[in-house]
Scaffold this active site. Structure first.
Site, PDB file in Angstrom:
ATOM      1  CG  ASP A   1      -1.920   1.105   1.262  1.00  0.00           C
ATOM      2  OD1 ASP A   1      -1.742   2.087   0.521  1.00  0.00           O
ATOM      3  OD2 ASP A   1      -2.889   0.999   2.044  1.00  0.00           O
ATOM      4  CG  HIS A   2       3.156   4.088  -3.151  1.00  0.00           C
ATOM      5  ND1 HIS A   2       4.216   4.241  -2.292  1.00  0.00           N
ATOM      6  CD2 HIS A   2       3.618   4.472  -4.375  1.00  0.00           C
ATOM      7  CE1 HIS A   2       5.272   4.682  -2.955  1.00  0.00           C
ATOM      8  NE2 HIS A   2       4.933   4.836  -4.228  1.00  0.00           N
ATOM      9  NE  ARG A   3      -4.125   3.913   1.439  1.00  0.00           N
ATOM     10  CZ  ARG A   3      -5.286   3.448   1.930  1.00  0.00           C
ATOM     11  NH1 ARG A   3      -6.313   4.290   2.088  1.00  0.00           N
ATOM     12  NH2 ARG A   3      -5.418   2.190   2.257  1.00  0.00           N
TER      13      ARG A   3
END
Length: 496
Positions: free
Chosen positions: A466-468
């Site tokens: 998850d790039h968040r």
């Protein structure tokens, strides 16, 4: 004057419970009881499939089944009544009471029956049904169930009670004055209620499943009608009966035959159960968490040698040892070295939740679809303990007995697509998790080793995150650490 209804005699309703956190519906796979059967507190009455797993439902009270509200295959919302249970012995309504005065006896019958013979003239009846009155106005008493007919303690499903409680109502009896009193009925036999699951202990059920034997076809020899291991082996050894040959009458030549159902060009399958839940979760994950996937190809020859050595180690005797075990340990160590990857995104509260434990999910393909049970607190397990947990997880998943709780609370996941011969892929995150590692097939390939091209065991790893939560640097460190450990498995000790 009105009186309050006794709660012990009232019909009680059993509603579809929420067998997993937040579930809204479940499909009834199989009923183990039928109307008229006697049930006891804790007895499993049906098997249902939720959006997460197949679960057996025990009923929380005693009584007699009066109605099954839904058929097998029906999808039921949580909170709906699925079965109603009346008081014990009250499975069916009682017929109209017999007249107080019996009709005149025929000439061949004595004018008045002898009083001592009256008890012998009573007929065996279902509990809750009336009995025919004798020519006197004395009311016949209902037979009292024998305590010896109670099911043995410790069995998973209640045995039948009296022989009268077999789910079939007796034929109407003639008045006692019309015929001589029959002999007293024989002692009732303990038998499984109509539609009930055969009685057998879990190890015997597993043996029958492994040998392909249907327990319903076995005649039990154990106490109280319980099927034993010897019964299962005897059923396997017995020759199958020859099918009866039935000569059917010659059918007239048909006219133009319609197209058979098997010739249809399409088949429609309802979307429900595990497959429905998986589809919803994947769509939600793909369009909520921004996915990034990185790849690395690594020489795992030393890891494969270590797997073979561990199989001979006495500490792993009886345990499942395979490459997945060392890959799991490598990922756990990589998370320890890079703890920020083990987190969750809390959208409602706008918080990042750092987790100081690892519930390691293992994606498992089952006949009902893809499920992801997880090993609780996998970070705290030794290698033999991790091997035992992996073996138990896989066995339970294959048998379709994974509980909803085993699929909740995961933090990171491994999906081993290599078992299908696939080199790599771009896995989608399990909802609520930060990363998922895909392991490709391990193949013998030409590889530069110590300056020379040699055949080596090679695989490709893919890490989606998850790039968040995880930026490129953190994701690359985690994947690089896993690859380094699998290339040099001695790092399991030096980096620990």
């Amino acid at each position: 004057m009105t009186t309050m209804t006794d709660t012990a005699s009232a019909v009680r309703e059993f509603k579809m419970p929420d067998v997993g956190e937040g579930l809204t519906e479940a499909e009834i796979l199989k009923w183990y009881v039928a109307p008229g059967d006697t049930v006891t507190d804790g007895q499993v009455v049906c098997e249902v499939e939720t959006a997460k797993a197949a679960v057996e439902l025990p009923i929380p009270f005693d009584g007699t089944v009066t109605e099954l509200r839904f058929a097998e295959g029906a999808t039921v919302d949580v909170g709906q009544v699925i079965i109603t249970v009346g008081p014990a012995g009250g499975a069916a309504p009682a017929p109209e009471a017999a007249p107080e005065t019996a009709p005149a006896a025929p000439e061949t019958t004595p004018a008045a029956p002898e009083e001592p013979e009256a008890p012998k003239g009573r007929q065996p009846v279902l509990v809750g049904y009336g009995v025919s009155e004798s020519s006197t106005k004395r009311r016949a008493r209902k037979p009292v169930p024998s305590q010896g007919d109670e099911p043995p303690a410790g069995t998973y499903y209640a045995a039948a009670v009296q022989g009268e409680l077999n789910g079939h109502a007796p034929a109407p009896q003639a008045p006692a004055a019309q015929a001589p009193a029959p002999a007293a009925p024989a002692a009732p036999q303990v038998a499984a209620p109509t539609g009930a699951r055969p009685l057998a202990k879990p190890p015997v059920r597993k043996l029958a499943k492994d040998l392909g034997v249907d327990l319903a076809t076995i005649t039990p020899t154990g106490p109280d009608g319980i099927i034993t291991r010897e019964d299962v082996h005897a059923a396997v050894a017995a020759p199958a009966p020859a099918p009866e040959v039935v000569t059917a009458p010659a059918a007239p030549a048909p006219a133009a035959a319609p197209v058979a159902a098997g010739d249809a060009r399409e088949t429609r399958i309802p979307i429900k159960g595990v497959r429905k839940a998986t589809a919803q979760a994947m769509v939600h994950s793909a369009f909520t968490a921004p996915h990034v996937t990185e790849f690395v190809t690594v020489d795992v020859t030393r890891t494969m040698k270590l797997v073979e050595e561990l199989k001979q180690d006495r500490a792993f005797e009886g345990l499942r040892v395979n490459p997945l075990l060392l890959i799991s340990k490598a990922l756990l160590l990589a998370i320890r070295r890079n703890p920020d990857v083990n987190a969750a995104w809390d959208e409602p509260n706008q918080e990042i939740v750092q987790k100081h434990y690892v519930n390691l999910g293992i994606a498992a393909a089952t006949p009902r679809g893809l499920i992801v049970p997880n090993i609780k607190d996998a970070h705290a397990k030794t290698l033999p303990e991790l091997a035992a947990s992996l073996g138990e997880l896989v066995t339970t998943a294959r048998e379709g007995k994974t509980s909803p709780g085993a699929m909740q609370g995961g933090t990171v996941t491994i999906t081993n697509i290599g078992v299908f011969g696939i080199d790599t892929g771009t896995p989608i995150l399990n909802p609520g998790e930060s990363a998922i590692l895909a392991v490709g097939a391990i193949k013998l390939q030409p590889w530069v080793h110590k300056g020379k091209v040699k055949p080596r065991q090679v695989t490709t790893l893919a890490l989606s995150f998850d790039h968040r939560l995880v930026d490129g640097e953190l994701g690359s460190k985690v994947l690089g650490d896993v690859a380094a450990i699998l290339e040099q498995p001695k790092r399991l000790m030096t980096w620990a």
